[in-house]
Write a protein that holds these residues in place. Sequence first.
Motif, PDB file in Angstrom:
ATOM      1  N   GLU A   1       0.831  -1.208   0.000  1.00  0.00           N
ATOM      2  CA  GLU A   1       0.000   0.000   0.000  1.00  0.00           C
ATOM      3  C   GLU A   1       0.861   1.252   0.000  1.00  0.00           C
ATOM      4  O   GLU A   1       0.538   2.260  -0.628  1.00  0.00           O
ATOM      5  CB  GLU A   1      -0.903   0.034   1.240  1.00  0.00           C
ATOM      6  N   LYS A   2       1.976   1.192   0.725  1.00  0.00           N
ATOM      7  CA  LYS A   2       2.858   2.364   0.819  1.00  0.00           C
ATOM      8  C   LYS A   2       3.779   2.479  -0.384  1.00  0.00           C
ATOM      9  O   LYS A   2       4.570   3.416  -0.481  1.00  0.00           O
ATOM     10  CB  LYS A   2       3.712   2.278   2.083  1.00  0.00           C
ATOM     11  N   GLY A   3       3.713   1.475  -1.266  1.00  0.00           N
ATOM     12  CA  GLY A   3       4.574   1.526  -2.446  1.00  0.00           C
ATOM     13  C   GLY A   3       5.993   1.079  -2.152  1.00  0.00           C
ATOM     14  O   GLY A   3       6.901   1.291  -2.951  1.00  0.00           O
ATOM     15  N   GLU A   4       6.211   0.466  -0.977  1.00  0.00           N
ATOM     16  CA  GLU A   4       7.567   0.034  -0.619  1.00  0.00           C
ATOM     17  C   GLU A   4       7.934  -1.286  -1.274  1.00  0.00           C
ATOM     18  O   GLU A   4       9.098  -1.685  -1.273  1.00  0.00           O
ATOM     19  CB  GLU A   4       7.684  -0.089   0.907  1.00  0.00           C
ATOM     20  N   LEU A   5       6.942  -1.982  -1.786  1.00  0.00           N
ATOM     21  CA  LEU A   5       7.192  -3.259  -2.474  1.00  0.00           C
ATOM     22  C   LEU A   5       6.662  -3.162  -3.896  1.00  0.00           C
ATOM     23  O   LEU A   5       5.660  -2.494  -4.148  1.00  0.00           O
ATOM     24  CB  LEU A   5       6.465  -4.404  -1.764  1.00  0.00           C
ATOM     25  N   ALA A   6       7.365  -3.823  -4.809  1.00  0.00           N
ATOM     26  CA  ALA A   6       6.858  -3.874  -6.175  1.00  0.00           C
ATOM     27  C   ALA A   6       5.796  -4.959  -6.301  1.00  0.00           C
ATOM     28  O   ALA A   6       4.874  -4.850  -7.110  1.00  0.00           O
ATOM     29  CB  ALA A   6       7.999  -4.154  -7.140  1.00  0.00           C
ATOM     30  N   ALA A   7       5.948  -6.028  -5.522  1.00  0.00           N
ATOM     31  CA  ALA A   7       4.991  -7.135  -5.615  1.00  0.00           C
ATOM     32  C   ALA A   7       5.115  -8.033  -4.394  1.00  0.00           C
ATOM     33  O   ALA A   7       6.109  -7.966  -3.657  1.00  0.00           O
ATOM     34  CB  ALA A   7       5.254  -7.952  -6.885  1.00  0.00           C
ATOM     35  N   ALA A   8       4.093  -8.832  -4.199  1.00  0.00           N
ATOM     36  CA  ALA A   8       4.143  -9.860  -3.154  1.00  0.00           C
ATOM     37  C   ALA A   8       3.726 -11.190  -3.785  1.00  0.00           C
ATOM     38  O   ALA A   8       2.718 -11.254  -4.494  1.00  0.00           O
ATOM     39  CB  ALA A   8       3.208  -9.496  -2.009  1.00  0.00           C
ATOM     40  N   VAL A   9       4.545 -12.212  -3.544  1.00  0.00           N
ATOM     41  CA  VAL A   9       4.217 -13.552  -4.054  1.00  0.00           C
ATOM     42  C   VAL A   9       3.607 -14.330  -2.893  1.00  0.00           C
ATOM     43  O   VAL A   9       4.232 -14.459  -1.835  1.00  0.00           O
ATOM     44  CB  VAL A   9       5.494 -14.259  -4.555  1.00  0.00           C
ATOM     45  N   VAL A  10       2.397 -14.783  -3.090  1.00  0.00           N
ATOM     46  CA  VAL A  10       1.695 -15.451  -1.995  1.00  0.00           C
ATOM     47  C   VAL A  10       1.554 -16.945  -2.312  1.00  0.00           C
ATOM     48  O   VAL A  10       0.872 -17.334  -3.279  1.00  0.00           O
ATOM     49  CB  VAL A  10       0.298 -14.834  -1.762  1.00  0.00           C
ATOM     50  N   LEU A  11       2.246 -17.770  -1.493  1.00  0.00           N
ATOM     51  CA  LEU A  11       2.123 -19.230  -1.657  1.00  0.00           C
ATOM     52  C   LEU A  11       0.926 -19.669  -0.820  1.00  0.00           C
ATOM     53  O   LEU A  11       0.830 -19.327   0.361  1.00  0.00           O
ATOM     54  CB  LEU A  11       3.398 -19.918  -1.167  1.00  0.00           C
ATOM     55  N   PRO A  12       0.024 -20.442  -1.418  1.00  0.00           N
ATOM     56  CA  PRO A  12      -1.229 -20.740  -0.713  1.00  0.00           C
ATOM     57  C   PRO A  12      -1.045 -21.749   0.425  1.00  0.00           C
ATOM     58  O   PRO A  12      -0.018 -22.428   0.506  1.00  0.00           O
ATOM     59  CB  PRO A  12      -2.099 -21.313  -1.821  1.00  0.00           C
ATOM     60  N   GLU A  13      -2.036 -21.816   1.245  1.00  0.00           N
ATOM     61  CA  GLU A  13      -2.064 -22.815   2.311  1.00  0.00           C
ATOM     62  C   GLU A  13      -2.018 -24.210   1.664  1.00  0.00           C
ATOM     63  O   GLU A  13      -2.642 -24.437   0.620  1.00  0.00           O
ATOM     64  CB  GLU A  13      -3.376 -22.640   3.097  1.00  0.00           C
ATOM     65  N   GLY A  14      -1.256 -25.119   2.233  1.00  0.00           N
ATOM     66  CA  GLY A  14      -1.173 -26.482   1.696  1.00  0.00           C
ATOM     67  C   GLY A  14      -0.316 -26.587   0.456  1.00  0.00           C
ATOM     68  O   GLY A  14      -0.446 -27.547  -0.328  1.00  0.00           O
ATOM     69  N   PHE A  15       0.557 -25.612   0.246  1.00  0.00           N
ATOM     70  CA  PHE A  15       1.370 -25.596  -0.970  1.00  0.00           C
ATOM     71  C   PHE A  15       2.240 -26.853  -1.060  1.00  0.00           C
ATOM     72  O   PHE A  15       2.272 -27.538  -2.095  1.00  0.00           O
ATOM     73  CB  PHE A  15       2.238 -24.329  -0.971  1.00  0.00           C
ATOM     74  N   THR A  16       2.908 -27.205   0.037  1.00  0.00           N
ATOM     75  CA  THR A  16       3.796 -28.373   0.025  1.00  0.00           C
ATOM     76  C   THR A  16       2.987 -29.660  -0.164  1.00  0.00           C
ATOM     77  O   THR A  16       3.337 -30.540  -0.957  1.00  0.00           O
ATOM     78  CB  THR A  16       4.592 -28.441   1.342  1.00  0.00           C
ATOM     79  N   TYR A  17       1.858 -29.720   0.549  1.00  0.00           N
ATOM     80  CA  TYR A  17       0.997 -30.912   0.471  1.00  0.00           C
ATOM     81  C   TYR A  17       0.472 -31.111  -0.957  1.00  0.00           C
ATOM     82  O   TYR A  17       0.597 -32.181  -1.543  1.00  0.00           O
ATOM     83  CB  TYR A  17      -0.167 -30.749   1.455  1.00  0.00           C
ATOM     84  N   ASP A  18      -0.090 -29.986  -1.519  1.00  0.00           N
ATOM     85  CA  ASP A  18      -0.690 -30.122  -2.845  1.00  0.00           C
ATOM     86  C   ASP A  18       0.375 -30.405  -3.903  1.00  0.00           C
ATOM     87  O   ASP A  18       0.138 -31.169  -4.845  1.00  0.00           O
ATOM     88  CB  ASP A  18      -1.450 -28.839  -3.205  1.00  0.00           C
ATOM     89  N   THR A  19       1.529 -29.781  -3.744  1.00  0.00           N
ATOM     90  CA  THR A  19       2.596 -30.022  -4.714  1.00  0.00           C
ATOM     91  C   THR A  19       3.025 -31.491  -4.669  1.00  0.00           C
ATOM     92  O   THR A  19       3.194 -32.141  -5.710  1.00  0.00           O
ATOM     93  CB  THR A  19       3.807 -29.121  -4.394  1.00  0.00           C
TER      94      THR A  19
END
Lengths: 443, 311
Positions: A131-149
Amino acid sequence: MLLTMIWKDLLVALKDRKSLIITLCMPAILTTILGFTFQSMMSGGFSMGRANIAVVSLGSREQDIERIKEFLEGPNMEGRLSGEQKKDLLELLDDMDFEKILYEDVLGSPEVGEFIQYERMGLDRARGMLEKGELAAAVVLPEGFTYDTFMNLAMPFRNPITIEVIKHPDHSIKGEMVSGIVKGFADALSAGIIAKNVLLEASIENNAGDKAMEEIEGLISGMYDVGVRDIRIDKVTVEGKRAVSSFQYYAVGMAVMFILYVAADGAQYSIDEVNNGTYRRLVMAGTGRLRFFAARFAATTIFALMQLAVLVSYSRLAFRTDWGSPIGVAVLSVFLAVAVGSLSALLSAVNLKLKNSKASTVFQAVVIQVFALLGGSFFPVSGVPVMQRLGGFTINGAAMQGFLRLMMGYSLSEVTGTIISLTGIALVLFAAGAVFAAAAGEV
Amino acid sequence: MLIKAIGIKKYYKKVVRAVDGIDLEVREGEILGILGPNGAGKSTAISVISSLIKPDGGDVLFKGQSILKNPGDLRRVMGIVPQDVALYPDLSAAENLKFFGKLYGLRGEGLQERIREVLDLLGLNGRAKDAVKNYSGGMKRRVNIGAALLHHPEVLIMDEPTVGIDPQSRSHILDTVKALNKKGMTIIYTSHYMEEVEHLCDRIYVMDHGKVIASGTKEDLKNLMGGDDIVSLQTDIASEGFLKDLRGNVKVRNADQKDGSITLMVQKDCDILSDIFEAASKNGVKLKSLDVKTPTLEDVFLYLTGRGLRD
């Protein structure tokens, strides 16, 4: 008497053809040229430099591993895999830490590291920084990422996984870059799952499904950068903010740059009045110095507002440029014009103090170009933090940031910072102008 | 006494004595001339008198009150015609006049009427809507005067109002000055054109190097030269014997020779011509021209300073 003075100053400005060409025609022409020139480069604004991004993991690898163990020991797998095979798969999990692969082998690689600097953090903090513009982007790994992978790679299941990339609209190119890198990671994983599926489906067709399951562990261990076919990259901007087109960008860039010429012209008119003797007539008619400067300030402010109105209208009509909230644009324009009026009063006072037009001439010839560069009128400076910070202290730079935010869809209340900056700049200029005016002595 | 300047001084950079302690009086209803070459201090003096700049010494009284303490009273009733054309060049004559009229509180029909009167007086009604920058030098000067007249000033200060203009415009301006004075306006007129000052002014102050070197009526000033006539001769050769004979003549008060020109100051109305012809014949000098005239202010200035007004 003040109104009479303002009327005269406006009349003089409106009859100065050279000034009108510079303040109205030039920005309109340059907006057109630059808008078309950078149209392809700025299908959403461009940026440069290293992108700061956040990586957010919504799940827990430990919990996912527990779930995998439960699954392998559960009724679904009973009799399908031997104890040895289950043990091998669980051991394989240690090598199949895909989050670690993303962090260390992808985002942490020297090649990617040149463009991206990542930090792991929680979702709330990442959103706040975005929101403050301090980040260009955020990568969000979902819940259960390791399990589903794991399930997608090692089992005949296809669990959908969505990796979300939240981009900041101010950094759209950097955001695209992050999306591209994450997509590359996902594609690599997908290649693995496709291979697994082909093996499984071909084996089932040949009644060798169980045998194939036994071979999956070997297949997986043979590839490190494998993926999940159903991994999808979602690209969204913060709170649905819009990206800025080249026409929008340069409509603002040129307007806030060329509005500075109005201030310089105003100061030039002031010293002209001293040089041609009209100032003495004003004094004889009872116009004090305070009224003289007040009129200069007010007339320049009004002229700057008129200039903005013309340029905004032109860009709307010619390029359908969306300037965002009309109230926001109007309010910001007023504060910008007031700051320009203050600048003109200061330059006038310096001209009168020096008894020549050097201040306004140097300002026109040199300072405006430097301010325009720092303020981002020529190209976006978001990737050069020093320039961006310095630009924020200039009238044009501060105004530019405000107008661009309005174009992105921010509301008036969200450009309060710009309004405060412009007010601060105006007050400083006023104070400096008063000092010079008092020091000007007899003219 | 309408205006009285007492020992006013104005120095620039503490070295240049632009005005060096001058006393000056302006009487109601007169045209007062301030005559002097460029750089004599005329403009600075009237800037002090009109309260536009503060003197480094002395005072200026307007109707007995110091303008240093209260410049407002003077400014309200004074019009000033600066040496430069003090107008907005991109605005028309009418717009300029409207602006300055409004500054003096004129409004509405009264203002429009006054603008028409002034334009008529200056002969500019036909081109009132043209931008001033497109006017000839003479027309600009006329509008420059007009801008000072809108509020019916009691006192009008005109600083070299005819510099650089054509003879027709100059004549128009001089006639206008006379007409304004006839209506009762007091006028202070500075110039380095002695013939203008001589033509217009009742009393004259002659300035040089920041000081008043002479003052009075035209006759007063000319009497400084002893009331002599001036005889100018052009000869074919510069003859020492001829000059010596002229200098030896009792009717000749002074004789100067420069190249082939000789200037004599002789007793007023005396018969000198036969003596000149006789001396020329005796010394073998041929006279190419001979001019007898009463002295002008130019001659007075030359007499007082040894320099011409335009040197």
